[in-house]
Design an enzyme around this catalytic site. Sequence first.
Site, PDB file in Angstrom:
ATOM      1  N   ASP A 181       3.056 -17.772   8.715  1.00  0.00           N
ATOM      2  CA  ASP A 181       2.883 -16.320   8.868  1.00  0.00           C
ATOM      3  C   ASP A 181       4.120 -15.684   9.501  1.00  0.00           C
ATOM      4  OD1 ASP A 181       2.440 -17.331  11.379  1.00  0.00           O
ATOM      5  OD2 ASP A 181       0.555 -16.259  11.739  1.00  0.00           O
ATOM      6  N   LYS A 214      -3.252 -24.065   8.150  1.00  0.00           N
ATOM      7  CA  LYS A 214      -2.928 -24.250   9.574  1.00  0.00           C
ATOM      8  C   LYS A 214      -3.544 -23.108  10.380  1.00  0.00           C
ATOM      9  CE  LYS A 214       1.468 -23.797  11.142  1.00  0.00           C
ATOM     10  NZ  LYS A 214       1.390 -22.595  12.006  1.00  0.00           N
ATOM     11  N   GLU A 225       4.501 -26.524  19.078  1.00  0.00           N
ATOM     12  CA  GLU A 225       5.572 -25.518  19.115  1.00  0.00           C
ATOM     13  C   GLU A 225       6.017 -25.212  20.538  1.00  0.00           C
ATOM     14  OE1 GLU A 225       5.016 -21.946  16.772  1.00  0.00           O
ATOM     15  OE2 GLU A 225       6.857 -21.057  17.568  1.00  0.00           O
TER      16      GLU A 225
END
Length: 254
Positions: free
Chosen positions: A44, A113, A182
Amino acid sequence: MSVTIAQIQKWKHLKKPIVALTATDYAIAKLLDKAGVDMILVGDSLAMVALGYKNTLPVTLDDMIRHTQAVGRGVDHALLIVDLPFLSYQVSTEEAMRSAGRIFKETDAKGIKLEGGYPEMVETIRRLVQVGIPVMGHVGLTPQSVHRIGYRVQGVTPDTAEEILHQSKALVEAGVFSLLLENIPAELAAKITDLVPIPTIGIGAGKDCDGQILVTHDVLGLSDWQPPFARKYADLQGTITDAVKQYCQDVRNG
Ligand code: KIV
């Protein structure tokens, strides 16, 4: 032959690093696929790099589907995964199920995801996996929470590191096929990678994850700003600007 989820899970145990990049359109997806990337994520982050928004929040499920269809037309080999966008899966499990259903009915994606490892999200993911939907988890810096957590490194204090470790274990137990880590300290990512039986894919999470992902626009020098961990392998902004200037000159010179 296409890369499968079962294959990348085997690669963890064979210690074969998984190479992942993002893609937002057909032309780039085709190049990444031909160059041998194992996993392509329609992230995204396309909100920023392809649509010019300031963060990932405005992107819609229709946007994600449209871009995944285009990327899918360029991909023969890589495992194609797509992000569910903000508020297409957080309100209820039913809504998550419907959003995921649209992805699998309307695109070639092989998995989705979802961000977050808090208890309600773990339950939603458990239900998605139960009905046969492959889900990748995403913990650490989760950009859909930007207004709450910013873009800072996560898991720096012992308590927050413990929470990310706990969320990772809960997601594994709910059935995710892989975990994206992340912007967390390398030692924490290494610890999670060691503990979980599924592949971890890191972005700004050190070298010890089972695979690495970056945003392709950062790698190719197409974004205006790159996070400090994103290594730049080309300067396409420069190359394109020079080429277009040359074209302008040629046309104006007749
Ligand atoms: O949207 C995105 O690009 C991501 C990155 C963490 C790879 O999810």
